[in-house]
Enzyme design. Sequence first.
Site, PDB file in Angstrom:
ATOM      1  CB  SER A  71      42.315  32.270  69.615  1.00 28.36           C
ATOM      2  OG  SER A  71      41.897  32.470  70.926  1.00 28.36           O
ATOM      3  CD  GLU A 105      40.840  18.633  74.891  1.00 32.72           C
ATOM      4  OE1 GLU A 105      41.539  19.451  74.278  1.00 32.72           O
ATOM      5  OE2 GLU A 105      40.941  17.406  74.728  1.00 32.72           O
ATOM      6  CE  LYS A 107      40.077  28.703  76.801  1.00 27.07           C
ATOM      7  NZ  LYS A 107      41.085  29.494  77.478  1.00 27.07           N
ATOM      8  NE  ARG A 128      47.906  32.352  71.268  1.00 28.42           N
ATOM      9  CZ  ARG A 128      46.727  32.395  71.868  1.00 28.42           C
ATOM     10  NH1 ARG A 128      45.788  31.555  71.514  1.00 28.42           N
ATOM     11  NH2 ARG A 128      46.501  33.252  72.825  1.00 28.42           N
TER      12      ARG A 128
END
Length: 459
Positions: A71, A105, A107, A128
């Site tokens: 994370s 970049e 999110k 995930r």
Amino acid sequence: LAKEIAHHDKLYYQKSAPTISDAEYDALRRRNEEIERRFPALVRPDSPSKRVGAKPESGFAEVRHAVPMLSLNNAFTRADVEDFAQRIRRFLSLKDDDAIELVAEPKIDGLSASLRYEDGEFVLGATRGDGTVGENVTANLRHVRDVPHTLKGRAPAVLEVRGEVYMARSDFAALNKQRARDELPLYANPRNSASGSLRQIDPNVTAERKLRFFAYAWGEISEAPGDSYWHFLERLRHWGFHVNPKAKLCKSPDAALAFYDAIAGERAALDYDIDGVVYKVNRLDWQQRLGMVSRAPRWAIAHKFPAEQAQTVLEKITIQVGRTGTLTPVANLAPVTVGGVVVARATLHNEDYIAEKDIREGDTGIVQRAGDVIPQVVEVVKAKRPKSAKPYRPPETCPCPLETPTAREPGEAARRCTGALACPFQQFERLRHFASRDAFDIEGLGHTHIETFRDEKLI
Ligand code: IVH
């Protein structure tokens, strides 16, 4: 606190139906981290700081990730970002004038997935999950248009590509429109919708939903990924992946902050939800040396956007009766657009909240939508208060036709209707809950039908 966080993880990751905003969730996590920092002896073996997300629910086979899916730590202010850069400098023993290149970049507000390619062929796709074990959603990911089935050019024999599955805002709006027509429950936002759509047992349902994928990381890889993250993104594109075209190589943390400001300005016009900007150290040898701490890399950080707010007139305070008789004051607003969504109602939580903020009918309030769920009135603009505005008085009777008395037990925040099952509003809410997805899941017995049956005196 650990239990509470686990509860919200479950709602978010397994049910795709969070009940608190991202900001509130982040606050819980931060509090936990703060406590653990000050009292390391209190760190529990099942501490949320050791986990990412929640173990998947049954339905899909489990996939153990060869390399854990991490994370990100969050930054909320410019100072947090400067601290991040400073920590990197210290950790790598850099000189003050050594440049730290960052790739910045957007999110993406979706859900992360890992795609495994062997000899250029897509063989396994997973969510995930808790970061270590995810769900096998290979069949569903094959229906995501941006997921290549075969890679272009020469790719490493084993290559796991990670990124974000998301739904475009326009596709989300069309999907919810159709669901409303079909009298199905609506998705709260594109992220929940993407998560619900990817985790369908029947891959044909996923196929009908227009999901997309931006690639931004790797997991197991049989060759070195390259010298820089920027170069790796180029390789991803070359293999046939979609890489966010807004990603930018920034020569310094200051340049990265300028990118954040620019993206914040473009945010509303994008066709996908973003909740911040991710900065990643560009040099991969530095990434390697920085490594990770508990669940997140030291070489990256997510700079979150503040919650979206707007001002509008609070026309009336009405009372909502809950299933167990809890009376919740609700602000009925002059409709206003907050972050692209029209808001006409917002929660006022309870009477202490109203008293503390001195919220009155006729006031102009600041309405906040933090990514999702229920909008709230965070404060009122006293300067705009009309002279006639009177302080709020909690109701002495339930708004139901029986007008049963209300009561507030000492030590409780909520005022309740004392009518119990005699109160028709409670009856209604109880039945609605009983038939709902989280209880008996009786398809077709929703709000509208219960209302009809009640009015026809069939219940
Ligand atoms: S990098 C090891 N880049 O945000 C680094 N994550 O809050 C792994 N996310 O789990 C994450 N856009 O689901 C990364 N451009 C981006 C992202 C991104 C969205 C999600 C991802 C991650 C979560 C962390």
